[in-house]
Write a protein that holds these residues in place. Sequence first.
Motif, PDB file in Angstrom:
ATOM      1  N   ALA A 145       0.843  -1.205   0.000  1.00 49.52           N
ATOM      2  CA  ALA A 145       0.000   0.000   0.000  1.00 49.52           C
ATOM      3  C   ALA A 145       0.871   1.245   0.000  1.00 49.52           C
ATOM      4  O   ALA A 145       1.987   1.255   0.521  1.00 49.52           O
ATOM      5  N   SER A 146       0.340   2.308  -0.585  1.00 57.96           N
ATOM      6  CA  SER A 146       0.992   3.611  -0.543  1.00 57.96           C
ATOM      7  C   SER A 146       0.312   4.459   0.518  1.00 57.96           C
ATOM      8  O   SER A 146      -0.915   4.557   0.556  1.00 57.96           O
ATOM      9  N   GLY A 169      -3.345   4.410  -0.559  1.00 55.25           N
ATOM     10  CA  GLY A 169      -3.407   3.911  -1.927  1.00 55.25           C
ATOM     11  C   GLY A 169      -3.274   2.398  -1.947  1.00 55.25           C
ATOM     12  O   GLY A 169      -2.244   1.864  -1.530  1.00 55.25           O
ATOM     13  N   VAL A 170      -4.301   1.713  -2.408  1.00 52.36           N
ATOM     14  CA  VAL A 170      -4.316   0.241  -2.380  1.00 52.36           C
ATOM     15  C   VAL A 170      -4.909  -0.307  -3.679  1.00 52.36           C
ATOM     16  O   VAL A 170      -5.613   0.392  -4.404  1.00 52.36           O
ATOM     17  N   GLU A 171      -4.595  -1.568  -3.911  1.00 55.78           N
ATOM     18  CA  GLU A 171      -5.159  -2.272  -5.069  1.00 55.78           C
ATOM     19  C   GLU A 171      -6.110  -3.385  -4.637  1.00 55.78           C
ATOM     20  O   GLU A 171      -6.600  -4.140  -5.474  1.00 55.78           O
ATOM     21  N   ASP A 172      -6.370  -3.492  -3.322  1.00 58.20           N
ATOM     22  CA  ASP A 172      -7.271  -4.525  -2.812  1.00 58.20           C
ATOM     23  C   ASP A 172      -7.925  -4.018  -1.533  1.00 58.20           C
ATOM     24  O   ASP A 172      -7.396  -3.149  -0.835  1.00 58.20           O
ATOM     25  N   VAL A 191      -8.566   9.352   2.806  1.00 60.99           N
ATOM     26  CA  VAL A 191      -8.792   9.305   1.362  1.00 60.99           C
ATOM     27  C   VAL A 191      -8.240   7.985   0.846  1.00 60.99           C
ATOM     28  O   VAL A 191      -7.042   7.707   0.978  1.00 60.99           O
ATOM     29  N   VAL A 192      -9.103   7.146   0.278  1.00 60.92           N
ATOM     30  CA  VAL A 192      -8.682   5.847  -0.258  1.00 60.92           C
ATOM     31  C   VAL A 192      -8.725   5.901  -1.778  1.00 60.92           C
ATOM     32  O   VAL A 192      -9.744   6.269  -2.372  1.00 60.92           O
TER      33      VAL A 192
END
Length: 439
Positions: A145-146, A169-172, A191-192
Amino acid sequence: MKVTVAGTGYVGLVTGVCLAEHGHSVTCVDVDDKKVALLKTGISPIYEPGLEELMVKNMDRLNFTTEYKEAYKDADVIFIGVGTPEKKDGSANLGYVYGVSEQIAGSIEKDCVVVVKSTVPIGTNDKIEDLIKFNLAKDVNVYVASNPEFLAQGTAVEDTLHASRIVIGVEDDFAGEILKEVYKNFDAPIVVTNRKSAEMIKYASNDFLALKISFINEIANLCEIIGADIEDVADGMGYDGRIGNRFLNAGIGYGGSCFPKDTKALHWLANFHDYELKTVKAAIDVNENQKLKLVKKSRKYFDSLKGLNVAVLGLTFKPGTDDLREAPTLVNIPIMIEDGANIKAWDPVGVENFKNKYPDEITYCNTIEDTIKDADLCFIFTEWDEVKSFDLSKYSELMKTPIVLDGRNCYDLTRVRKENMIYDSVGRETINSFEVSLV
């Protein structure tokens, strides 16, 4: 939650201490044995208001070590907070980030979330995920994650505990939920977004603020030429809610570990993709020129600084920190030395760091009075409270010729007019109440 933080610089240490303050069990990892030994005694290796007190308060939840394998192997969440210094070409050096990622891959023994808090170019989180998964020593799941930081030196603790926003910042969904749990006791909007957007939010935020500073400095330079007052101009602009009044203080440019590095890194990244960020490039150019403004002003009063007694007030890039990175003094003082000036300098916290760079060429003083005594010229590079509250009458009382070049607009012009001195600041009228024969 069991948290490990890689790196004990401004980002890593502040993050670790603030997470401990909110109840997490935190292990901070660093390769520097001496730094870790110091941290174990409750002493912070960096000057940051409130950090050491908070660290001591939470020592029961903080552990400091150089043994990264032990620190990473059973952590629930691992934050990467190591440096990404600027390369000569302006790009970010990701060697430390990738090195830590390989160590994590070889050490973890359970599923975990790896959080990149270091400022990294857009797309780096994807590369870190690939690197970790390729080098995994155990059959575990890793989620990257960022989570960029938005702290400023001098207010880093406050900026972390009471953040303007927390960007994830995530991809899942799994990584997102874990980070929401990590930050559940933080009073800040979350903020996601996806990882690349999170990475860009960091760069775009810093670069916008750098643009704002460079813009107001350009306006200040023009104000000097046409006779307007930059403080009145900035005040009038600030009432517009679309503009706001923050980062509208004219001066000799921005410094520190973020704005210079991040503007150059984003400009480099754009060029790499055959695109030019013209506004960012302009901000970089304006800032580099602005740093030399006071030395250029000095030529109005003296053809050369050779043999002159020069006082320097403030060494760090801003008050509230001992950080010298990209400080205007690092550009100006070498010019003064080369010119043959006799330099005396004062700073409440930055002297020891500056001594590492210039141990013998400068006389370091403990008070402002000692610094300006018998000086032909005084430069103000940092707006410390001690400078802003200084008795103006002492300039004429103690200096040989009371000529003050102020790069941070520390003094109200109404006050200055009552004193016997020459006061030359940024974007404002030059006050000349002192008659002297200058050569």
